[in-house]
Write a protein that holds these residues in place. Structure first.
Motif, PDB file in Angstrom:
ATOM      1  N   TYR A 143      -1.317  35.664 -17.605  1.00  0.00           N
ATOM      2  CA  TYR A 143      -0.821  37.037 -17.707  1.00  0.00           C
ATOM      3  C   TYR A 143       0.516  37.059 -18.466  1.00  0.00           C
ATOM      4  N   GLY A 144       1.380  36.096 -18.130  1.00  0.00           N
ATOM      5  CA  GLY A 144       2.672  36.011 -18.808  1.00  0.00           C
ATOM      6  C   GLY A 144       2.512  35.877 -20.316  1.00  0.00           C
ATOM      7  N   ARG A 145       1.480  35.129 -20.730  1.00  0.00           N
ATOM      8  CA  ARG A 145       1.252  34.987 -22.166  1.00  0.00           C
ATOM      9  C   ARG A 145       0.785  36.310 -22.769  1.00  0.00           C
ATOM     10  N   LEU A 146       0.004  37.079 -22.008  1.00  0.00           N
ATOM     11  CA  LEU A 146      -0.393  38.412 -22.494  1.00  0.00           C
ATOM     12  C   LEU A 146       0.836  39.294 -22.707  1.00  0.00           C
ATOM     13  N   ARG A 147       1.827  39.078 -21.860  1.00  0.00           N
ATOM     14  CA  ARG A 147       3.034  39.888 -21.932  1.00  0.00           C
ATOM     15  C   ARG A 147       4.020  39.351 -22.949  1.00  0.00           C
ATOM     16  N   ASP A 148       3.619  38.262 -23.595  1.00  0.00           N
ATOM     17  CA  ASP A 148       4.476  37.636 -24.595  1.00  0.00           C
ATOM     18  C   ASP A 148       5.772  37.078 -23.998  1.00  0.00           C
ATOM     19  N   TRP A 149       5.680  36.633 -22.731  1.00  0.00           N
ATOM     20  CA  TRP A 149       6.811  35.905 -22.179  1.00  0.00           C
ATOM     21  C   TRP A 149       6.679  34.451 -22.605  1.00  0.00           C
ATOM     22  N   ASN A 150       7.778  33.750 -22.601  1.00  0.00           N
ATOM     23  CA  ASN A 150       7.741  32.333 -22.964  1.00  0.00           C
ATOM     24  C   ASN A 150       7.502  31.522 -21.689  1.00  0.00           C
ATOM     25  N   MET A 151       6.309  30.895 -21.604  1.00  0.00           N
ATOM     26  CA  MET A 151       5.877  30.283 -20.352  1.00  0.00           C
ATOM     27  C   MET A 151       5.816  28.758 -20.449  1.00  0.00           C
ATOM     28  N   LEU A 152       6.122  28.099 -19.335  1.00  0.00           N
ATOM     29  CA  LEU A 152       5.752  26.690 -19.199  1.00  0.00           C
ATOM     30  C   LEU A 152       5.133  26.530 -17.811  1.00  0.00           C
ATOM     31  N   PHE A 153       3.903  26.036 -17.785  1.00  0.00           N
ATOM     32  CA  PHE A 153       3.164  25.892 -16.523  1.00  0.00           C
ATOM     33  C   PHE A 153       2.875  24.405 -16.306  1.00  0.00           C
ATOM     34  N   VAL A 154       3.537  23.823 -15.301  1.00  0.00           N
ATOM     35  CA  VAL A 154       3.346  22.398 -15.035  1.00  0.00           C
ATOM     36  C   VAL A 154       2.846  22.152 -13.608  1.00  0.00           C
ATOM     37  N   CYS A 155       2.127  21.085 -13.468  1.00  0.00           N
ATOM     38  CA  CYS A 155       1.652  20.654 -12.159  1.00  0.00           C
ATOM     39  C   CYS A 155       1.277  19.177 -12.321  1.00  0.00           C
ATOM     40  N   GLY A 156       0.825  18.565 -11.236  1.00  0.00           N
ATOM     41  CA  GLY A 156       0.413  17.168 -11.336  1.00  0.00           C
ATOM     42  C   GLY A 156       0.044  16.668  -9.963  1.00  0.00           C
ATOM     43  N   THR A 157      -0.447  15.444  -9.906  1.00  0.00           N
ATOM     44  CA  THR A 157      -0.807  14.912  -8.604  1.00  0.00           C
ATOM     45  C   THR A 157       0.388  14.212  -7.970  1.00  0.00           C
ATOM     46  N   ASP A 158       0.509  14.409  -6.661  1.00  0.00           N
ATOM     47  CA  ASP A 158       1.546  13.786  -5.846  1.00  0.00           C
ATOM     48  C   ASP A 158       0.938  12.478  -5.342  1.00  0.00           C
ATOM     49  N   GLU A 159       1.473  11.344  -5.746  1.00  0.00           N
ATOM     50  CA  GLU A 159       0.702  10.112  -5.606  1.00  0.00           C
ATOM     51  C   GLU A 159       1.260   9.073  -4.635  1.00  0.00           C
ATOM     52  N   TYR A 160       2.529   9.236  -4.244  1.00  0.00           N
ATOM     53  CA  TYR A 160       3.096   8.218  -3.360  1.00  0.00           C
ATOM     54  C   TYR A 160       2.807   8.509  -1.891  1.00  0.00           C
ATOM     55  N   GLY A 161       3.013   7.518  -1.056  1.00  0.00           N
ATOM     56  CA  GLY A 161       2.965   7.750   0.391  1.00  0.00           C
ATOM     57  C   GLY A 161       1.918   6.917   1.115  1.00  0.00           C
ATOM     58  N   THR A 162       1.996   7.018   2.427  1.00  0.00           N
ATOM     59  CA  THR A 162       1.122   6.261   3.311  1.00  0.00           C
ATOM     60  C   THR A 162      -0.346   6.515   3.082  1.00  0.00           C
ATOM     61  N   ALA A 163      -0.684   7.788   2.875  1.00  0.00           N
ATOM     62  CA  ALA A 163      -2.092   8.136   2.781  1.00  0.00           C
ATOM     63  C   ALA A 163      -2.744   7.399   1.607  1.00  0.00           C
ATOM     64  N   THR A 164      -1.996   7.249   0.533  1.00  0.00           N
ATOM     65  CA  THR A 164      -2.535   6.509  -0.615  1.00  0.00           C
ATOM     66  C   THR A 164      -2.720   5.033  -0.269  1.00  0.00           C
ATOM     67  N   GLU A 165      -1.717   4.469   0.397  1.00  0.00           N
ATOM     68  CA  GLU A 165      -1.821   3.058   0.796  1.00  0.00           C
ATOM     69  C   GLU A 165      -3.061   2.840   1.655  1.00  0.00           C
TER      70      GLU A 165
END
Ligand SMILES: *[C@@H]1O[C@H](CO)[C@@H](O)[C@H](O)[C@H]1NC(C)=O
Ligand SMILES: *[C@@H]1O[C@H](CO)[C@@H](O)[C@H](O)[C@H]1NC(C)=O
Ligand SMILES: *[C@@H]1O[C@H](CO)[C@@H](O)[C@H](O)[C@H]1NC(C)=O
Ligand SMILES: *[C@@H]1O[C@H](CO)[C@@H](O)[C@H](O)[C@H]1NC(C)=O
Ligand SMILES: CC(=O)N[C@H]1CO[C@H](CO)[C@@H](O)[C@@H]1O
Length: 672
Positions: free
Chosen positions: A90-112
């Motif tokens: 929607y922000g791009r439709l409005r011609d706002w300058n957008m940066l959309f970031v995300c990623g996987t959270d990978e550390y911790g006990t559950a991974t071990e």
């Protein structure tokens, strides 16, 4: 005064009754112009500007980092990534300058732990599940600018920098903590790796952090008869020195900033309320270190064997993921005057984003961009029960595509029932109803009819329009709905805004029904002109709808624009005014090939899906309970093993009967 729409925009050509020759010339002009626009759009879409720009609204959008070793379910998808995606589109439709970031959270006990289960290294587990997450989000058309991960050098660099700054400004303190240690496994046990008798209700299988029976929080050392979940030995209590973030010392500064942020930004009501209740209880120091191996190392020489605790580490992932995307990441993250930060999440994540993480950043004193808008959803239930990671109840991201229901339809329904302001439920029957009534009979029908009339009655060229009172009334209504849509979307009311799209097509269908262009086209000249106006107005509304739909159903939006042969530029220009209706398809514009957008979801198809996704639930609950009961009665190991084998066998049979390859149920993951 300010008009809701400018009625002269759509009837720019009202007084120009163009001959058929003139119409064709106009079509050609359009085509040339489109080609140029296409090139320009190509440039902007494929070389996106990634840095804040002077004089623009610069929006940094994050969605809560999903924990890597879970396959996300529909509730996770709507709570974070899908909502953030709709808003950033929607922000791009409005011609706002957008940066959309995300990623996987990978550390911790559950991974071990998962690594141990699957016989892989933690890094291999992360690689494997990161790929699964990426492919699920890709299928759902989540258009991140960058989808990264937390196990990077940037993460270490930035987390350690923030740590040293907190240390330098004296916001860290040391304390000794009593912890359970399993001597036979040679490690301290994270809360979820201990089981024992609940000190409150004597439930025999309470976890180290919480009792599933009475729901009370437990300190692992309070468990009676604790057992290491891995080797079943009795752990011992050992004390260990840890570092704490001094939240009480930052409380005043936090409150000052919160007052400002919550009053000027868009914080959902639940986010404000959860934050207030945390502050009301008074902040306590929070431990930021852990006795683990799989994590960001604590750089302090006295704590060499330790890593950062995930709640401290994970939000820093937003910064490090941005750093992995651009070297100039500080232009986004240390630029509070120019950048507005939007955090999307489900409500259980609120305190970490409104209290704990902002305190880390305030204490580090490096002019960080702090959250300005905190958008938290409530919970999405599955039918009349809860999505359960551990029991495999509900639809998980990787299964959605096996249903043969298009990703756009999934998006539509999830957004239609988005838990915005209150809990809501995913229901198969309701999905079929909405699919058939709203998408097919309302939206799809209107857009298809508008396009078909142009094709069938006007040789594929948009007819001349001569607006009458009734048309202007419709356009006023449409303009009003459009303005509501913009106001709601600006405030991130995604679910409410969608209803206005559907109401526009509802108005459109009524308009066509009343005016019967298919009859008028066979009449006198004035009747034929009327049929033309109704068709031209309708097809322009369809064009507007294609743009309004772009955040929700990107593929359908593109299909409509293709069918109408609409200029690509409308995507970046149509919503820049606020609620001004633009006539994008003038008289003479030639449309493309028009065909139906949606198909009916049949009752038996829905019944089959419902059965399929609850089958696993039934088996899991029934046999899971049985096995647990046997364990409680301290039944013979052989008996338990036999039941477990039977359960696994039944699940395999079920999967085969459904034509799926048998897969283990998704595992329970960490609560963040
Ligand atoms: C981060 O960036 C580096 C260098 O640009 C790259 O080699 C690496 O693959 C990236 N890591 C991730 C997880 O994207
Ligand atoms: C913080 O960053 C802003 C730019 O967003 C700048 O104008 C301001 O001077 C900086 N403040 C400090 C204390 O560095
Ligand atoms: C949309 O139309 C329906 C049916 O006419 C009506 O009940 C509803 O209130 C309208 N919704 C909005 C958001 O205007
Ligand atoms: C509409 O735009 C005008 C200027 O173009 C602006 O002053 C006004 O605040 C906007 N209204 C809304 C509701 O965004
Ligand atoms: C109207 C609509 O979106 N229909 C969809 C319903 O689900 C079927 C899948 O069976 C899709 O093919 C349709 O597009």
């Amino acid at each position: 005064g300010q008009h809701l729409f400018s009625s002269n925009a759509i009837c720019r050509s009202v007084d120009l009754i163009i001959s058929s020759k003139g119409q064709i010339e106009l079509c050609n002009q359009w085509l040339e112009w489109e080609a140029t626009v296409l090139q320009i759009c190509f440039f902007f879409f494929f070389f996106p500007t990634s840095l804040p720009q002077e004089g623009k609204r610069n929006l940094l959008v994050t969605s809560a980092l999903p924990y890597v070793n879970n396959v996300p379910h529909l509730g996770n998808i709507i709570g974070c990534v899908l909502s953030a995606d709709v808003f950033s589109r929607y922000g791009r439709l409005r011609d706002w300058n957008m940066l959309f970031v995300c990623g996987t959270d990978e550390y911790g006990t559950a991974t071990e732990n998962k690594a141990r289960e699957e016989g892989l290294t933690p890094q291999q587990i992360c690689d494997k599940y990161h790929a699964i997450h990426s492919s699920i989000y890709k299928w759902f058309q989540i258009d991140f600018d960058y989808f990264g991960r937390t196990t990077t050098e940037k993460q270490t660099e930035i987390a350690q920098d923030i740590f040293w700054r907190l240390h330098k400004h004296d916001f860290l303190m040391e304390d000794t903590v009593e912890q359970l240690r399993c001597e036979s496994c040679q490690r301290f046990l994270a809360d979820r790796f201990v089981e024992g008798i609940c000190p409150h209700c004597t439930y025999p299988e309470a976890r180290g952090d919480q009792c599933d029976k009475c729901g009370r929080l437990i300190n692992a050392v309070e468990l009676r008869e604790p057992q290491c979940k891995v080797c079943r030995q009795t752990p011992v209590i050992r004390s260990s020195k840890h570092l704490f973030l001094d939240l009480p010392k930052l409380e005043t500064q936090l409150e000052q900033w919160l007052d400002k942020s919550t009053s000027t930004g868009d914080w959902t009501a639940n986010a404000k309320q959860i934050t207030r209740s945390w502050l009301r209880d008074g902040l306590k120091p929070r431990c930021i270190t852990r006795d683990l191996k799989w994590g960001t190392p604590v750089p302090h020489p006295d704590f060499k064997e330790k890593v950062f605790y995930v709640w401290f580490d994970a939000p820093i992932g937003y910064l490090s993921i941005t750093a992995n995307y651009t070297d100039k990441w500080e232009k986004w993250w240390k630029n509070p005057d120019q950048v507005e930060l939007y955090n999307f999440m489900a409500k259980d994540n609120v305190p970490f984003h409104s209290v704990v993480f902002p305190c880390s950043l305030l204490g580090a004193q490096d002019n960080y961009t702090l959250v300005g808008h905190l958008v938290a959803t409530e919970y999405l239930n599955y039918e009349d029960t809860k999505f359960s990671k551990s029991r495999g109840v509900g639809v998980f991201g990787d299964m959605a595509k096996d249903t043969n229901i298009p990703s756009d339809v999934w998006r539509f329904y999830l957004l239609y029932v988005r838990p915005e302001g209150q809990d809501s439920a995913f229901s198969w029957a309701d999905m079929a109803t909405k699919n058939n009534s709203e998408l097919l009979n309302n939206l799809g029908n209107f857009i298809n009819r508008a396009g078909m009339f142009v094709t069938k009655f006007f040789d594929g060229c948009v007819p001349v329009m001569e607006l009458q009172q009734e048309d202007k009334k419709l356009l006023a209504l449409v303009g009003w709905e459009l303005q509501q849509y913009i106001q709601l979307m600006d405030k991130v009311k995604i679910r409410d805004a969608l209803k206005h799209i559907l109401n526009i097509s509802r108005h459109g269908n009524q308009y066509i029904q009343v005016n019967e262009p298919w009859k008028k086209i066979k009449g006198e000249d004035t009747e034929r002109l009327r049929a033309g106006t109704v068709t031209g107005v309708s097809v322009n509304i369809a064009c507007l709808l294609s743009v309004m739909l772009f955040p929700y159903m990107p593929t359908v939006s593109q299909t409509i624009r293709d069918q109408l042969n609409a200029p690509q530029s409308i995507i970046s220009t149509m919503l820049q005014g606020n609620g001004t209706f633009v006539c994008a398809l003038s008289a003479g514009h030639r449309v493309g090939t028009v065909s139906p957008l949606f198909q009916k979801l049949e009752v038996d198809q829905i019944e089959a899906l419902k059965k399929r996704f609850s089958g696993q639930q039934v088996f899991d609950v029934y046999y899971g309970d049985k096995v647990r009961a046997l364990k409680t009665q301290k039944a013979d190991k052989a008996v338990i093993t036999a039941e477990v084998t039977k359960l696994l066998d039944l699940k395999k049979q079920l999967a085969l009967a459904e034509g799926k390859s048998p897969e283990p149920a998704p595992q329970k993951g960490k609560k963040k």
